[in-house]
Design an enzyme around this catalytic site. Structure first.
Site: not given
Length: 506
Positions: A196, A457
């Protein structure tokens, strides 16, 4: 004097080509369970093949090798495949390899064959394409062969559905047509497992209009040769053409990973560090003082003349002034920067202007090991140091320093809410340049970090400023959705802020 036939072949233009009948494996996990090792994916660029191998995780002690030949196995060479990641849900492991054919080995054949050997628990297991081996054709061309779609466009080649390069690139990126009607024909990026950080940076760079327009709308005179810029152009075309809802940026990641092994494995990295690395690599390929292909070394960025569109857009200059506190003699030095790294004041909430105040704070050099040698006093003296911006960049990237080490030598994250302006960010008071009085900036992308340092994330809030009334969107890997402006304005997860200058100085 005419070159010999052998020398002509060495100097010729060659590239690897996938055979027309090549098929990616179906029922991949079933085949891995049965055969223990399977070639999952492969793509080619010039004379290099990049492959992905899936194996059954039988043991910790395992290795994967690729045996290849260009003389029908009269002789062969062996290379190692690199471990990439483990899939806990199906107990398989991923390996990748890079296989480059030296030009001086092309004289005996125009075909390369290879097979994969999985060594585990004292046994050897093979994927040799059902005893037929995997075969790649070596094509000889009388002209330079484009390795990116945009480079082909620059040569006035039309990109149509049956075009070989177009089909190859879309297949390499596993591009999914926008039949699912992703909102506004936007494109998401598949997470490869902890990637990510890369997706958030790629989305932000693709929406950096000054850079993207340089590639998309100035094609008549631009033909690039570096492998990373060509792969970035392939990615940029696919994500911006509006035809795909999702693409898998594995080729770009794999090419970068084989240059810098820290990015080869599919694991979480810092988005800021990846951004700086990618901009450095793009600069090397776009350097106007161009090197030959053989001279390009992506690990020698500091030794290469800094003259490229990356420098034009992203580079600013710091001015550091040291003043002797005894005689008031001053000395100034200059240093370029790509990103402003700002500390966050010790508070639960502050503004970006509060963070910027650190640029105007004097640092006193009064400890014995930090005193400054004054050339006028001819001794080490107490001094003060001030940092200011001498030249503002056209694209301003701000890193909020959210991670720091505490007294117990552990990394902790600062979750403070930093309020940042969406429009009209004014930096003239932090710059020594007269032209900075006209330097107002507009926000177009925010990279967010959710979670902790070891279990986080990244997502992105972005808008396309090429539209008159740009809409904000949230990019979370493959998912793209409209963004509530409250999320943008009250965002305690913001990590990187991307601003573009409103007026470009003459």
């Amino acid at each position: 004097m005419n070159l010999s036939c052998e020398q002509q072949r060495i100097n010729g233009k060659y590239y690897l080509c996938m055979p027309d009948n090549f098929q990616y494996p179906r029922n991949l996990l079933h085949r891995v369970c049965k055969n223990l090792v399977v070639l999952e994916d492969i793509f080619t660029r010039n004379l290099t093949a990049y492959g992905t191998i899936r194996v059954n995780n039988c043991s910790f002690d395992k290795r994967v090798f690729v045996h290849y030949t260009i003389d029908q196995w009269k002789t062969f060479s062996v290379i190692n495949a690199h471990y990439i990641m483990h899939y806990a849900d199906n107990n398989t492991d991923l390996f990748q390899f890079k296989l480059t054919i030296p030009k001086d080995k092309l004289l005996s054949s125009l075909k390369m064959s290879f097979a994969i050997c999985y060594c585990v628990n004292g046994g050897k297991f093979w994927d040799n394409n059902y005893s037929q081996n995997y075969n790649l054709e070596i094509i000889e061309s009388s002209r330079e062969v484009p390795t990116s779609i945009l480079n082909q466009l620059s040569r006035k080649k039309s990109i149509i559905r049956d075009d070989l390069l177009y089909k190859q690139i879309t297949q390499d990126y596993h591009a999914i047509s926008n039949t699912t009607q992703q909102i506004e024909n936007l494109c998401g990026l598949k997470n490869l497992g902890g990637t990510c950080y890369m997706n958030s940076i790629l989305q932000s760079l693709s929406l950096t209009s000054l850079l993207t327009n340089y590639f998309l709308y100035n094609q008549d005179s631009l033909v690039f040769k570096g492998i990373i810029i060509n792969e970035y152009l392939n990615f940029l075309y696919l994500i911006r053409c509006g035809q795909y809802s999702t693409i898998t940026p594995a080729p770009l990641k794999q090419i970068i990973g084989h240059i810098n092994y820290a990015y080869l494995e599919n694991q979480q990295q810092d988005a800021h560090e990846f951004l700086i690395l990618l901009l450095d690599y793009l600069h090397i390929d776009l350097n106007r003082t161009q090197c030959t292909d053989e001279e390009i070394d992506y690990n020698l960025f500091g030794q290469i003349n800094k003259n490229s569109i990356i420098v034009d857009l992203f580079y600013g200059i710091y001015k550091s002034t040291i003043t002797c506190l005894q005689c008031m003699h001053t000395s100034s030095s200059y240093e370029s920067f790509v990103c402003l790294t700002l500390p966050i004041p010790s508070t639960n909430q502050c503004t970006l202007q509060d963070c910027l105040q650190s640029l105007n704070e004097d640092e006193y050099l009064i400890d014995e090991d930090s005193k400054w040698f004054c050339s006028k006093c001819q001794c080490h003296s107490n001094a003060k140091k001030r940092l200011e911006i001498h030249k503002l960049p056209k694209i301003l990237i701000i890193q909020l320093k959210r991670f720091q080490m505490n007294s117990e030598m552990r990394w902790i994250k600062d979750e403070s809410l930093v309020l940042y302006p969406e429009d009209d960010l004014d930096l003239h008071q932090y710059s020594s340049s007269p032209s900075s009085e006209q330097a107002l900036y507009t926000l177009y992308s925010v990279v967010n970090h959710n979670g902790s340092l070891n279990d986080g994330h990244y997502t992105t809030f972005s808008r396309d400023l090429s539209y008159d009334q740009p809409q904000w969107f949230e990019y979370d890997d493959e998912i793209v959705k409209y963004l509530d402006l409250d999320q943008l304005h009250l965002n305690s997860k913001a990590y990187l802020l991307f601003y573009t200058i409103q007026h470009i100085p003459e």
